[in-house]
Scaffold this motif. Structure first.
Motif, PDB file in Angstrom:
ATOM      1  N   GLU A 100       0.807  -1.214   0.000  1.00  0.00           N
ATOM      2  CA  GLU A 100       0.000   0.000   0.000  1.00  0.00           C
ATOM      3  C   GLU A 100       0.842   1.267   0.000  1.00  0.00           C
ATOM      4  O   GLU A 100       0.511   2.248  -0.659  1.00  0.00           O
ATOM      5  N   SER A 104       0.904   4.273  -4.866  1.00  0.00           N
ATOM      6  CA  SER A 104       0.805   5.497  -5.666  1.00  0.00           C
ATOM      7  C   SER A 104       1.936   5.599  -6.682  1.00  0.00           C
ATOM      8  O   SER A 104       1.746   6.112  -7.788  1.00  0.00           O
ATOM      9  N   TRP A 131     -12.998   0.615  -0.134  1.00  0.00           N
ATOM     10  CA  TRP A 131     -11.857   1.489  -0.349  1.00  0.00           C
ATOM     11  C   TRP A 131     -10.635   0.730  -0.876  1.00  0.00           C
ATOM     12  O   TRP A 131      -9.739   1.333  -1.468  1.00  0.00           O
ATOM     13  N   GLN A 135      -8.505   2.032  -4.110  1.00  0.00           N
ATOM     14  CA  GLN A 135      -7.056   2.241  -4.117  1.00  0.00           C
ATOM     15  C   GLN A 135      -6.400   1.675  -5.378  1.00  0.00           C
ATOM     16  O   GLN A 135      -5.444   2.242  -5.902  1.00  0.00           O
ATOM     17  N   TYR A 395      -4.566   8.213   2.057  1.00  0.00           N
ATOM     18  CA  TYR A 395      -3.933   8.356   0.745  1.00  0.00           C
ATOM     19  C   TYR A 395      -2.420   8.384   0.914  1.00  0.00           C
ATOM     20  O   TYR A 395      -1.888   9.103   1.761  1.00  0.00           O
TER      21      TYR A 395
END
Length: 439
Positions: A100, A104, A131, A135, A395
């Motif tokens: 995780e 990004s 969620w 993601q 985030y």
């Protein structure tokens, strides 16, 4: 990550290298086909994900499929491995585990990952907590990963050490000691000081994991929800840093090396009495205790409480790079490894708390397990289910793991070693931030 999650006993953390990422799909893959038509699928994971037995099960149920797994010690090292291969355009596996904390960064090159919707992604991921799917879905609506787990946090503590210090040792009383549903970090450090003043010993293993947890439970951490850096001038982070620094100054940190603990010895010799525990960390605690010669009688327990309320640390996805020569078979394997049944098995093997709602409610999670027995008969799955209430993953920006490990990592070590006070160590972190992270 998020400090990198899922780590084997005595694994060493290495900082993630800053390597340019390719924005297009690479040309070569890691899977193999024999002349007889058999397929070898390569899988890269990290730490203790609890998947090993599932590989053998899948091979037995799928004649002609051979799985060649590679497990990297830490999530940080796995990030470096992925970045290097992504930049080189070769060597990526058929199934790549993505943590995780660096998702990004992966999303910046999401078109180099297979859209799992082409292979039943919507149906296969329908039971994920909402969620988790969000993601792993890019701006074009492509689902690039199936969730394996989430990381709700509870508090591991050593009941024998608490009792020796005159503190309550049963789970309900320990939860109440820290404030129950209203638990705060202020109360955590207050109790810690009481323990340290009474015993002369540290309260937690080192400040890095505590800091990581403090940051993760904020609505916004190192980045705002719209992707802007959120460190310098962040009063919430600075306030929590001040608490952490005072805790270190008061002797609450044992100044252990992250992911080491002397081969587990620090878990059985009284070096510290508490440990922040997302679900996947429970297997690490058990593994370290056993590696050092301890067992369930070593005193460790698990309480349904966490300072500051609900917090999520970690959670992994299984992705299929577009370099795979067998994307269909790789996607099917990823779907199997993240199915309800497999997530229950992974929880029983490693404590990875399922990211599917059905698995979370399965008796194999809520009932007895080896972890339950090890943690003084604690209803581990039920506690994690309780701790998951209200959790929504924060985030994580593209350099989140760099900030956690390479920016704040050295400053945390300064606090624990006494080489710098809180304001000085914070300033050093800001200096590193400006050097290492693009503004």
């Amino acid at each position: 990550m998020k400090l990198s999650r899922h780590t084997k006993v005595a694994a060493a953390v290495a900082g993630a290298a800053s390597i340019a990422l390719l924005a297009t799909a690479c040309s070569s893959g890691g899977s193999e086909s024999g002349s007889d038509g058999d397929i070898t699928l390569t899988v890269t994971t990290f730490g203790t994900m609890g998947l090993d037995d599932l590989y053998a099960q899948y091979e037995a149920d799928h004649p002609g499929i051979t799985i060649k797994p590679t497990n990297i010690d830490t999530g940080g090292n796995a990030l470096t491995d992925w970045q290097t291969k992504q930049a080189a355009g070769s060597g990526l596996p058929d199934v790549q585990a993505v943590e995780e904390g660096w998702l990004s960064k992966v999303m910046q090159v999401s078109d180099s990952f297979t859209d799992l919707n082409e292979y039943g992604g919507a149906e296969n991921s329908a039971d994920q907590v909402s969620w988790k799917n969000e993601q792993a879905t890019d701006a074009d609506g492509r689902l690039i990963g199936y969730g394996t787990d989430i990381g709700p946090e509870g508090l591991c503590y050593n009941g024998a050490l608490f009792e020796a210090a005159g503190l309550p040792s049963d789970r309900e009383s320990v939860a109440a000691l820290f404030g129950g549903d209203d638990a705060t970090w202020e109360k955590f450090f207050e109790v810690g000081k009481q323990y340290t003043d009474k015993t002369g010993k540290a309260f937690y293993d080192q400040s890095g994991f505590v800091w990581n947890s403090m940051v993760n439970q904020l609505p916004e951490g190192y980045y705002t929800s719209d992707g802007e850096l959120n460190v310098e001038g962040n009063s919430e982070l600075e306030a929590r840093w001040a608490l952490l620094a005072q805790g270190a100054a008061d002797g609450l940190s044992a100044n252990q090396t992250q992911w080491d603990w002397g081969g587990g010895k620090a878990f059985i010799d009284g070096s510290f009495a508490t440990f922040v525990c997302p679900g996947w960390m429970l297997g690490n605690v058990k593994g370290n205790v056993e590696a050092a010669g301890g067992d369930a009688t070593s005193g460790w327990d698990f309480a349904d409480v966490f300072p500051g309320g609900a917090a999520n640390w970690g959670g992994t996805f299984l992705t299929v790079p577009t370099t795979s020569k067998h994307p269909k078979e790789a996607a099917e394997l990823a779907a199997f490894l993240t199915s309800t049944e497999s997530q229950v098995a992974a929880f029983q093997a490693a404590g990875a708390f399922p990211s599917t709602t059905t698995a979370q409610a399965d008796p194999g999670v809520t009932g007895e397990s080896e972890l339950t027995e090890f943690f003084n008969d604690a209803p581990v799955g039920q506690i994690l289910g309780s701790r998951a209430e209200g959790v929504v993953a924060q985030y994580k920006g593209p350099d989140d793991s760099v900030i956690q490990e390479q920016v704040f990592g050295p400053s945390v070590q300064e606090l624990d070693s006494g080489k710098a006070d809180g304001p000085t160590a914070w300033d050093h972190a800001i200096d590193l931030l400006n050097q290492l992270v693009a503004q």
